[in-house]
Design an enzyme around this catalytic site. Structure first.
Site, PDB file in Angstrom:
ATOM      1  N   ARG A 128     -16.147   7.535  12.749  1.00  0.00           N
ATOM      2  CA  ARG A 128     -14.972   8.404  12.655  1.00  0.00           C
ATOM      3  C   ARG A 128     -15.387   9.847  12.400  1.00  0.00           C
ATOM      4  O   ARG A 128     -16.284  10.109  11.592  1.00  0.00           O
ATOM      5  CB  ARG A 128     -14.083   7.932  11.498  1.00  0.00           C
ATOM      6  CG  ARG A 128     -12.997   8.913  11.150  1.00  0.00           C
ATOM      7  CD  ARG A 128     -12.117   8.426  10.047  1.00  0.00           C
ATOM      8  NE  ARG A 128     -12.708   8.449   8.725  1.00  0.00           N
ATOM      9  CZ  ARG A 128     -12.753   9.513   7.932  1.00  0.00           C
ATOM     10  NH1 ARG A 128     -12.282  10.677   8.337  1.00  0.00           N
ATOM     11  NH2 ARG A 128     -13.293   9.436   6.727  1.00  0.00           N
ATOM     12  N   ALA A 185      -0.577   6.019   4.755  1.00  0.00           N
ATOM     13  CA  ALA A 185      -0.032   5.138   5.796  1.00  0.00           C
ATOM     14  C   ALA A 185       1.203   4.404   5.292  1.00  0.00           C
ATOM     15  O   ALA A 185       2.236   4.360   5.970  1.00  0.00           O
ATOM     16  CB  ALA A 185      -1.107   4.142   6.247  1.00  0.00           C
ATOM     17  N   GLY A 186       1.122   3.837   4.096  1.00  0.00           N
ATOM     18  CA  GLY A 186       2.237   3.059   3.559  1.00  0.00           C
ATOM     19  C   GLY A 186       3.462   3.930   3.297  1.00  0.00           C
ATOM     20  O   GLY A 186       4.594   3.581   3.652  1.00  0.00           O
ATOM     21  N   HIS A 237     -18.421   5.211   2.896  1.00  0.00           N
ATOM     22  CA  HIS A 237     -17.242   6.070   2.796  1.00  0.00           C
ATOM     23  C   HIS A 237     -16.019   5.539   3.514  1.00  0.00           C
ATOM     24  O   HIS A 237     -14.908   5.631   3.025  1.00  0.00           O
ATOM     25  CB  HIS A 237     -17.624   7.428   3.384  1.00  0.00           C
ATOM     26  CG  HIS A 237     -16.535   8.449   3.338  1.00  0.00           C
ATOM     27  ND1 HIS A 237     -15.985   8.877   2.155  1.00  0.00           N
ATOM     28  CD2 HIS A 237     -15.893   9.138   4.325  1.00  0.00           C
ATOM     29  CE1 HIS A 237     -15.046   9.785   2.414  1.00  0.00           C
ATOM     30  NE2 HIS A 237     -14.961   9.954   3.721  1.00  0.00           N
ATOM     31  N   PHE A 254     -15.367  21.141  11.039  1.00  0.00           N
ATOM     32  CA  PHE A 254     -15.776  19.855  10.495  1.00  0.00           C
ATOM     33  C   PHE A 254     -16.746  19.191  11.465  1.00  0.00           C
ATOM     34  O   PHE A 254     -16.736  19.490  12.657  1.00  0.00           O
ATOM     35  CB  PHE A 254     -14.552  18.957  10.265  1.00  0.00           C
ATOM     36  CG  PHE A 254     -14.290  18.676   8.813  1.00  0.00           C
ATOM     37  CD1 PHE A 254     -13.708  19.632   8.003  1.00  0.00           C
ATOM     38  CD2 PHE A 254     -14.646  17.460   8.245  1.00  0.00           C
ATOM     39  CE1 PHE A 254     -13.480  19.391   6.660  1.00  0.00           C
ATOM     40  CE2 PHE A 254     -14.421  17.201   6.904  1.00  0.00           C
ATOM     41  CZ  PHE A 254     -13.835  18.162   6.105  1.00  0.00           C
ATOM     42  N   ASP A 311      -8.612  -6.464  -0.036  1.00  0.00           N
ATOM     43  CA  ASP A 311      -7.599  -7.517  -0.263  1.00  0.00           C
ATOM     44  C   ASP A 311      -6.747  -7.773   0.980  1.00  0.00           C
ATOM     45  O   ASP A 311      -6.512  -8.927   1.352  1.00  0.00           O
ATOM     46  CB  ASP A 311      -6.630  -7.139  -1.391  1.00  0.00           C
ATOM     47  CG  ASP A 311      -7.328  -6.745  -2.668  1.00  0.00           C
ATOM     48  OD1 ASP A 311      -8.505  -7.096  -2.835  1.00  0.00           O
ATOM     49  OD2 ASP A 311      -6.674  -6.085  -3.499  1.00  0.00           O
ATOM     50  N   GLY A 331       0.833  -1.202   0.000  1.00  0.00           N
ATOM     51  CA  GLY A 331       0.000   0.000   0.000  1.00  0.00           C
ATOM     52  C   GLY A 331       0.860   1.242   0.000  1.00  0.00           C
ATOM     53  O   GLY A 331       1.818   1.352   0.774  1.00  0.00           O
ATOM     54  N   GLN A 354     -18.871   3.697   7.759  1.00  0.00           N
ATOM     55  CA  GLN A 354     -19.388   5.064   7.777  1.00  0.00           C
ATOM     56  C   GLN A 354     -20.062   5.418   6.455  1.00  0.00           C
ATOM     57  O   GLN A 354     -19.479   5.220   5.390  1.00  0.00           O
ATOM     58  CB  GLN A 354     -18.226   6.029   8.001  1.00  0.00           C
ATOM     59  CG  GLN A 354     -18.653   7.483   7.900  1.00  0.00           C
ATOM     60  CD  GLN A 354     -17.598   8.415   8.469  1.00  0.00           C
ATOM     61  OE1 GLN A 354     -16.689   8.815   7.770  1.00  0.00           O
ATOM     62  NE2 GLN A 354     -17.703   8.746   9.741  1.00  0.00           N
ATOM     63  N   GLU A 381     -17.116  17.084   3.243  1.00  0.00           N
ATOM     64  CA  GLU A 381     -17.764  17.774   4.350  1.00  0.00           C
ATOM     65  C   GLU A 381     -17.258  19.214   4.468  1.00  0.00           C
ATOM     66  O   GLU A 381     -17.897  20.058   5.106  1.00  0.00           O
ATOM     67  CB  GLU A 381     -17.443  17.002   5.634  1.00  0.00           C
ATOM     68  CG  GLU A 381     -18.272  17.375   6.810  1.00  0.00           C
ATOM     69  CD  GLU A 381     -18.038  16.384   7.949  1.00  0.00           C
ATOM     70  OE1 GLU A 381     -18.225  15.173   7.733  1.00  0.00           O
ATOM     71  OE2 GLU A 381     -17.663  16.835   9.032  1.00  0.00           O
ATOM     72  N   ARG A 416     -21.093  12.473  11.162  1.00  0.00           N
ATOM     73  CA  ARG A 416     -21.628  11.949   9.902  1.00  0.00           C
ATOM     74  C   ARG A 416     -22.734  10.925  10.081  1.00  0.00           C
ATOM     75  O   ARG A 416     -23.677  10.872   9.283  1.00  0.00           O
ATOM     76  CB  ARG A 416     -20.494  11.310   9.121  1.00  0.00           C
ATOM     77  CG  ARG A 416     -19.560  12.358   8.622  1.00  0.00           C
ATOM     78  CD  ARG A 416     -18.384  11.756   7.911  1.00  0.00           C
ATOM     79  NE  ARG A 416     -17.542  12.844   7.461  1.00  0.00           N
ATOM     80  CZ  ARG A 416     -16.312  12.686   6.990  1.00  0.00           C
ATOM     81  NH1 ARG A 416     -15.782  11.478   6.919  1.00  0.00           N
ATOM     82  NH2 ARG A 416     -15.623  13.724   6.588  1.00  0.00           N
ATOM     83  N   SER A 425      -9.020  10.742   9.788  1.00  0.00           N
ATOM     84  CA  SER A 425      -8.494   9.553   9.127  1.00  0.00           C
ATOM     85  C   SER A 425      -7.147   9.793   8.459  1.00  0.00           C
ATOM     86  O   SER A 425      -6.237   8.951   8.538  1.00  0.00           O
ATOM     87  CB  SER A 425      -9.529   9.071   8.117  1.00  0.00           C
ATOM     88  OG  SER A 425      -8.923   8.252   7.200  1.00  0.00           O
ATOM     89  N   LEU A 426      -6.994  10.945   7.831  1.00  0.00           N
ATOM     90  CA  LEU A 426      -5.667  11.268   7.293  1.00  0.00           C
ATOM     91  C   LEU A 426      -4.677  11.306   8.451  1.00  0.00           C
ATOM     92  O   LEU A 426      -3.546  10.831   8.347  1.00  0.00           O
ATOM     93  CB  LEU A 426      -5.681  12.610   6.557  1.00  0.00           C
ATOM     94  CG  LEU A 426      -6.502  12.673   5.258  1.00  0.00           C
ATOM     95  CD1 LEU A 426      -6.363  14.049   4.612  1.00  0.00           C
ATOM     96  CD2 LEU A 426      -6.074  11.602   4.275  1.00  0.00           C
ATOM     97  N   HIS A 486     -21.237   8.540   4.456  1.00  0.00           N
ATOM     98  CA  HIS A 486     -20.981   9.988   4.442  1.00  0.00           C
ATOM     99  C   HIS A 486     -22.223  10.683   3.898  1.00  0.00           C
ATOM    100  O   HIS A 486     -22.822  10.222   2.925  1.00  0.00           O
ATOM    101  CB  HIS A 486     -19.771  10.245   3.535  1.00  0.00           C
ATOM    102  CG  HIS A 486     -19.225  11.631   3.607  1.00  0.00           C
ATOM    103  ND1 HIS A 486     -19.930  12.730   3.184  1.00  0.00           N
ATOM    104  CD2 HIS A 486     -18.027  12.090   4.047  1.00  0.00           C
ATOM    105  CE1 HIS A 486     -19.185  13.810   3.369  1.00  0.00           C
ATOM    106  NE2 HIS A 486     -18.027  13.450   3.887  1.00  0.00           N
ATOM    107  N   LEU A 535     -17.721  11.736  -3.790  1.00  0.00           N
ATOM    108  CA  LEU A 535     -17.817  12.582  -2.600  1.00  0.00           C
ATOM    109  C   LEU A 535     -17.806  14.077  -2.887  1.00  0.00           C
ATOM    110  O   LEU A 535     -16.989  14.568  -3.657  1.00  0.00           O
ATOM    111  CB  LEU A 535     -16.645  12.265  -1.663  1.00  0.00           C
ATOM    112  CG  LEU A 535     -16.855  12.820  -0.256  1.00  0.00           C
ATOM    113  CD1 LEU A 535     -17.867  11.986   0.501  1.00  0.00           C
ATOM    114  CD2 LEU A 535     -15.544  12.884   0.502  1.00  0.00           C
TER     115      LEU A 535
END
Ligand SMILES: Cc1cc2nc3c(=O)[nH]c(=O)nc-3n(C[C@H](O)[C@H](O)[C@H](O)COP(=O)(O)OP(=O)(O)OC[C@H]3O[C@@H](n4cnc5c(N)ncnc54)[C@H](O)[C@@H]3O)c2cc1C
Length: 569
Positions: free
Chosen positions: A383, A14-15, A341, A114, A210, A10, A229, A244, A275, A388-389, A231, A241
């Site tokens: 969330r 994150a990866g 989402h 947000f 996967d 990934g 979630q 938000e 949300r 999340s980022l 959205h 999307l």
């Protein structure tokens, strides 16, 4: 056999963040089934949370409470505390790595409101935040090219586990179809979410479960799969999307009668309630016949923001409306509906990214996970936007650090190359040999439809049972399909079939965990059990694959500072 010290699957936030840690000391491979900067992180629009306090005074304590309340008290609070405390330094670090953030008039990093956050806390790059961060990280990785090898358009099939230790993965090169074993001292999964199991979704095509499913097949449970979630602002019928951020900048939601209906559901936060609450309010309005033109449509109205603000803060949203439905939000409202989402659940990890295999926290040595495919759980049952980022960057970095330290202490363990490779070659062969009358596209569409209709914003036992039966039936039909392209080079058809297999498995896990949770909490709402039930369900679910099918176990929630309270906005 290919050999690396550490392999990361990934190349989203994150990866890539994990890779930047590992490459400081060891050689690392980053594998992605799509070109690295096409990872879904690049589609993130609205922002990344941190209590910088640049617009209004703010603190990590407030960020902490908002996150826990937003998650309906299912979050593991020890992890949340470290997560929100890390946030400000993460933002400054990203900035120093080259990420360009939007600014206040006096030059500070700008912050917008947000949903569910009591303070304006979202740092952003207009409405292209994920894109800005992903490219900054990618550039840094290219700079470290000597110790980082990127495998672009390579597909991970399975994990190689020997007892409680992970020794590598089996992969294939999508370009040539060649299957290879990758031996590694440590493996990090950063394979993202699985929104593609739903018909209406904001997720990229690659979000097909996967990573989560290959862990599950190897005997590792999936945590909190029932929490998906929805959205509130997906483009009508397509799910694409509209961030938000549109509501954060002051956008209204209107029903078919032109009413700002959120005042009935969350009078104090209105359109900026979390949300799950906004999505349910929209669905309730539509179910009561108050959708726009009697359809499943709600209007997202930005007209009052004016052209200048829309062009400065929400240019991508405007362009999406023009490109996909010919609606310019400067002059007309956008038609929206809830869209699948984000996956709150995933591979269970501790707060250092170490994958664990049970409620006692037994580690799977050499196996780490971060980002949306992992469940820490900082988001609990729902969330908050922009968390999340932050999750991907904070825990990506940690998983990278911890995997690096681990890998330095162990050698490569032996791997039975031909045995591991044969299993994947047989999977390909099976698909190529199948000569049934079923059409994979029909199976995929039927899965998505039943998941959106029966396992969506509102759920109940009857509908979930039908959903599970339908998925089981589809899994049987899946074995009787027929592939038309039997070639090896860039055979995207066969990869889509493998992904469909993963999604069918994931869909069954989500619906089964949803049927077992007889309460409503966060993103999981049961009309037959409309209340939260802390007595019986203040716990995380763990779904295992056993020889006799699925087994659900539970583990306690870590509560440190905030006892569960009623959740009103
Ligand atoms: C449209 C949209 C907007 C969003 N906006 C925001 C926002 O403003 N703020 C916020 O906080 N969050 C937002 N989110 C959520 C957030 O973007 C994601 O949760 C986060 O980016 C996930 O990052 P990740 O690194 O875990 O995975 P991803 O970025 O999804 O990357 C997954 C990676 O795994 C690879 N992969 C998967 N399976 C395989 C395989 N079998 N073999 C090889 N490689 C594989 C993919 O190629 C990809 O590189 C948004 C999400 C969407 C869909």
């Amino acid at each position: 056999m290919i050999k690396h010290d550490v392999v990361i699957v990934g190349s989203g936030l994150a990866g890539m963040r994990a890779a930047l840690e590992v490459c400081k000391d060891l050689d690392v491979a980053v594998l992605s089934k799509v070109y690295p900067t096409r990872s879904h992180s690049g589609a993130a629009q609205g922002g990344i949370a941190a209590s910088l306090g640049n617009s209004e005074p703010d603190s990590w304590e407030e960020h902490f409470y908002d996150t826990v309340k937003g998650g309906d008290f299912l979050n593991d609070q020890d992890a949340v505390e470290e997560f929100v405390k890390a946030a400000p330094s993460v933002i400054y670090e990203l900035e120093h790595l080259g990420c360009v953030f939007s600014r206040t008039p006096n030059g500070k990093i700008a912050q917008r409101s947000f949903g569910g956050h009591s303070k304006p806390r979202a740092c952003f790059s207009a409405d292209r935040t994920g894109h800005a961060i992903l490219h900054a990280l990618h550039e840094q990785l290219l700079k470290s090219a000597k110790s980082v090898k990127i495998y672009s358009e390579w597909y991970m099939h399975s994990l190689i586990l020997d007892g409680d230790r992970c020794n590598g993965i089996v992969v294939s090169d999508i370009r040539t179809g060649a299957v290879e074993v990758m031996q590694a001292r440590a493996v990090i999964f950063a394979t993202g979410g699985y929104g593609r199991v739903f018909n209406i979704t904001s997720n990229a095509f690659a979000g097909t479960a996967d990573g989560v499913m290959s862990a599950y097949r190897a005997g590792i449970p999936i945590e909190d799969a029932e929490f998906v979630q929805y959205h509130p602002s997906g483009l009508y019928r397509q799910g694409i999307l509209f961030s938000e951020a549109a509501r954060g900048e002051g956008g209204y939601l209107l029903n078919g009668k032109g009413e700002r209906f959120m005042e009935k559901y969350a009078p104090s936060r209105m359109e900026l309630a979390p949300r799950d609450i906004v999505a349910r309010a929209e669905q309730s309005e539509m179910d009561a016949g108050r959708g726009v033109d009697g359809k499943d449509i709600i209007h997202l109205d930005l007209r009052h923001l004016g052209k200048a603000r829309i062009m400065e803060r929400l240019p991508q949203i405007r362009q999406l409306g023009i490109d996909f439905i010919g609606v310019d939000c400067i002059t007309d409202p956008l038609p929206i509906q809830p869209t699948a989402h984000y996956s709150m659940g995933g591979i269970p990890v501790d707060k250092f990214g170490q994958v664990i295999s049970d409620a006692e926290g037994t580690p799977v040595k050499g196996f780490f996970a971060a980002g949306e495919c992992a469940c820490v759980s900082v988001h609990g049952a729902n969330r908050l936007g922009t968390n999340s980022l932050l999750d991907a960057v904070v825990f990506g970095e940690r998983a990278g650090k911890v995997a690096l330290e681990y890998a330095k202490t162990v050698g490569h363990a032996p791997v039975n190359e031909s045995h591991e490779k044969t299993k994947v070659l047989e999977l390909f062969e099976e698909i190529f040999q199948q000569d049934g009358g079923e059409c994979y596209n029909d199976i995929r569409n039927e899965m998505k439809t039943i998941m959106t209709e029966n396992c969506g914003v509102f759920r109940d036992a009857d509908r979930l049972k039908v959903c599970i039966e339908t998925i089981q039936n589809l899994r049987q039909r899946y074995k009787k399909g027929k592939v038309t392209d039997k070639g090896k080079v860039f055979n995207t058809e066969v990869y889509e079939i493998i992904e469909l297999g993963n999604m069918l498995g994931m869909a069954e896990v989500i619906a089964t965990a949803a049927l077992a949770r007889n309460e409503s909490r966060g993103g999981h709402h049961r009309t037959d059990f409309p209340k939260r039930d802390d007595q019986n369900f203040l716990k995380h679910s763990l779904v295992y694959l056993t020889d006799d099918g699925m087994e659900i176990k539970y583990k306690p929630v870590v509560i440190t500072k905030h006892q569960p309270a009623e959740r009103t906005y």
